[in-house]
Design a protein around this motif. Sequence first.
Motif, short mmCIF file in Angstrom:
data_model
loop_
_atom_site.label_atom_id
_atom_site.label_comp_id
_atom_site.label_asym_id
_atom_site.label_seq_id
_atom_site.Cartn_x
_atom_site.Cartn_y
_atom_site.Cartn_z
N GLU A 1 -18.52 8.90 -27.27
CA GLU A 1 -18.76 10.02 -28.18
C GLU A 1 -20.16 10.60 -27.95
O GLU A 1 -20.36 11.81 -27.78
N GLU B 1 -18.09 4.67 -29.38
CA GLU B 1 -19.30 5.32 -29.86
C GLU B 1 -20.16 5.82 -28.71
O GLU B 1 -20.75 6.89 -28.77
N THR C 1 -11.15 11.41 -23.52
CA THR C 1 -11.00 12.56 -24.39
C THR C 1 -9.78 13.39 -24.04
O THR C 1 -9.20 14.06 -24.88
#
Lengths: 206, 206, 206, 206
Positions: free
Chosen positions: A19, A16, A67
Motif C-alpha cells: 500500500e 501495508e 493491485t
Amino acid sequence: MVTRARKRRPDARPGEIIEAALELFSQRGFSATRLEDVAARAGLSKAAIYLYFEDKTALLKAVVQETIGAKIAQVRSAASPAGPVSPVLRQLLMMVAAGVRNTRLPDIIKLVISESRAHPDIGRHYLDNVIGQVLPMAQALIERGIASGEFRSIDARLAVKSLIAPMLLAALWRSVFEPIGAEPLDAEALAAQHADLIIRGLSANG
Amino acid sequence: MVTRARKRRPDARPGEIIEAALELFSQRGFSATRLEDVAARAGLSKAAIYLYFEDKTALLKAVVQETIGAKIAQVRSAASPAGPVSPVLRQLLMMVAAGVRNTRLPDIIKLVISESRAHPDIGRHYLDNVIGQVLPMAQALIERGIASGEFRSIDARLAVKSLIAPMLLAALWRSVFEPIGAEPLDAEALAAQHADLIIRGLSANG
Amino acid sequence: MVTRARKRRPDARPGEIIEAALELFSQRGFSATRLEDVAARAGLSKAAIYLYFEDKTALLKAVVQETIGAKIAQVRSAASPAGPVSPVLRQLLMMVAAGVRNTRLPDIIKLVISESRAHPDIGRHYLDNVIGQVLPMAQALIERGIASGEFRSIDARLAVKSLIAPMLLAALWRSVFEPIGAEPLDAEALAAQHADLIIRGLSANG
Amino acid sequence: MVTRARKRRPDARPGEIIEAALELFSQRGFSATRLEDVAARAGLSKAAIYLYFEDKTALLKAVVQETIGAKIAQVRSAASPAGPVSPVLRQLLMMVAAGVRNTRLPDIIKLVISESRAHPDIGRHYLDNVIGQVLPMAQALIERGIASGEFRSIDARLAVKSLIAPMLLAALWRSVFEPIGAEPLDAEALAAQHADLIIRGLSANG
DNA sequence: CATGAATGAGGTTTCATTCAT
DNA sequence: AATGAATGAAACCTCATTCAT
C-alpha cells in the motif's frame, strides 16, 4: 532458523508495505522513491522490508500484481448474457469508469507506463493479464454484435480501442493531470456518453 | 567534408543532446538515465552537457519543450474552414495519428506522464500548451456542429475526450507496449475508423 | 614563437588578475574560489589567466608576493635614528596601523593564515620576509633601549610580540570580523594607546 | 548494561568524527579536506558520516561549536574576586595561555579565521560566544581598576585588545607558523611577561 | 594575445542492501 | 520478527586545465 523469510504471509505486513509503496511509487516514480520512505510510511524500518521482499524490484512487481489481481477476476466475471450486446458494452464501460474513480487503477496504469521499459516483465504482465483479458472480451462482444446484425461491419480489433480509450484517458487524467491542477474529469459521465456515442456509431440502423 | 568544414557545429550541440536525452529518458525513465549515457550518445563528455544545460532537470524541460513546440504551431494552424465540421474533425484525428506514427510524440507523452509528479511544471506546461490548445479547439468545432444542427446536442467537453482518446491510446501503445512485444497498432487506421464511428455517433440524423 | 608565456610583464594584465584574485581569495578562501570568477572580475576569459600564471597555485603565490613586497621595503626604510627608542617604536606601530587601515594587508594576513598549511612555501615566504624582517628590527630597537637604560631588562624576544600583537588583532578584526558584522576597530587609535601602554610598561623609571 | 561490553560506542561516534575533522580541517582547510579522509581517520566509511551530520558544513559547525563550548564555560567561571584587579588580569592571561598550549584552541581559531567568510554563522558564533564573552569580561575588570584608582584613565575598550592580542598571536604562531618550521613560542612565558608589561603600563603610580 | 569549447579527475551526496544484535 | 548501524557503488555536478581557432 527456518530457511529464509517466506515471500508473503497472511500477515498484514506485506499488504501495508505494498500500500505504502503504491502510494509513493505512483507519486514520485519508482526510481525516485526511496525504500526508506516506503518503510516509514508503512511504519517499519528500512531493513524490515527485506524480510518480505527480495528486492526493490520485487516490491514493484508485487505492487502491480497485487493491485491488479482483484480487478481482473472482477471484470472477467462480467459475463455476457445472450441478447443484444449494446447494454453489455455500456455496462463494461461503466464498470471500468467506477474502477477509475474509486480504486488505485489510475495509479497502477501510470506506474506501468512509467516503468515498463525498465522492467519489461511488469509491462508484459499488465499486457497479458489486463489488456490481454479485457480487450479480447470486448472484441468478442463487438464481433457478436456484428454477426447478429446489431452492428455494422467494421474492424472489431480497432473498434474495441475506440471503445476503451476514453477510460485510459480518464485514468491518466486522474493520476497525472489532476494532481497538478487540471480540473477533474467525471469518468462515469464520460463513460455514459461515450457508450452512447460509440454504440450509435456502431449501430446498423440508419 | 567540404574544405575545412565546421569541425564543431556549435549551434547543433544542444539539439544533439536533446535528441540523445529524449531517446534515453523515454527508454529508461528520467531518474534511471545517467547523464553520462546521454553524453556518450551525443558524442560528448559528461561535463560538456553542463555547458548547455544548467541541470539534469533543465535538460528534461528542454527535451519536452523543444519537441512539443513544433507540433503545437502545426496543430494550431489547422484552421477551421466554414461548412460542415465532420471533415475537419476527421482531418484533425488523421493529423494526430500521423504524429503518433512518425514523430517522437509517443515518447514525449510517456515522458510527461512519468515525470509529471516529480516535475510538475513539465506536466503543467504540457497541460497548458498541448492539451489546453488541442482540446478547446476540437471542442469548439463540436459545438459549432451542434449549433448548426449537424450534431446532436451532447456534452461537447466530454465528446472531445471521446474523440481524442484513441490517439492517446495509440501513442502509449507505441511507446510502452510495442517495445515489450505487443503487436503494432496502426494509428492511422484507428483514427480513420474512429472518426467514422464518432461522427456517426454525433450525427443528428437517424 | 618565443618559447612560453613569460611569467610577468610590465603589462597591466597580471596586476589586474592579482587584484581580482586577492579580493576573491580573501573573501572565499583559496580552494573555494573558482578561477573562472577571478577571470570574470579581471575582465578576462578563464583561459587567459594561464597566459600569465602557470597555475592556480602560482597565482596565489603571486598574490601574496606582490602585495607584500611593497610593504616590506617601506617598513625596512623606517630607519632607526640615534637617540631614544620609544618614539621610533611608536612610529613603527603607527605605520603598521596605517597599513591595516588602508592597504590589503589584513586580507593578505588572513590569506596566509588560511593557506599556510596547504601551501607551506607561502607561509614560509611570509615568515621569512615579513615576520622575519619586522620582528628582529623591532627587537633590535628594544634591545637598544635596554642597553641604553631607557628600558627595563626584559626578554626582548617576547616583548616584541607584546608590541606588535595588537596590530595582528586589528588586521584580523578587519578582514574577518568586520565583514560579519563586528563593530569596527580603530587600528590607529589602538596603536597609539598601545604604544603608550607598552612604552610605559617597558620604561625603567618608576 | 555492563556485561557484554559495547562493541560499538554509538555515542562516541560523533565525537570521533569531530576529532578527525578538526585535525584535517585545520591542517588542510575546510574546502580542501575530503570527507573521505575524515571518514578514514575516524575509522568509518564516507557514507557513515552522513548518519551523524547533515552536511559537510554541519560537520564544520559541530567541530567549532563542540570544541569551543567547554572553554567558554571554563573562562566564564573565572570569577572576579573583590580587591585589586591586576592579579585577576594576570591570571586570565595565564589561563588563555594554558589553553593555547594544551588544547585545540589554536586550530579552532585558525579554522574560524579561514572559514568565516564562507560560513558567516560560524564566524558570528565565535564572535558572540568567545570574543563577545571574554573581551567584555576583561574590559569590565579594567574599568573597575580605573574606577578604583588602581589604573590610569585610558580607553578600556582598546586596552582590552592590548591585553589579549598576544594570546591571539601565540595561538596563530602555534597553528600556522610552527608547523612550517618557525621556532616555538612559549605562550605562557609571553603571557607572564605581557601581563607584567601591561599592568605596569596601566598602573596609576609613576 | 585571447577565447570558447571541451574534458578528466575528483568531491559531495544518496541509497539499496547487509548484518550483528 | 525487527532494527540501527554501516557501507559500496554510483550519480550529479564542479572545476582546473588544455587546445584549436
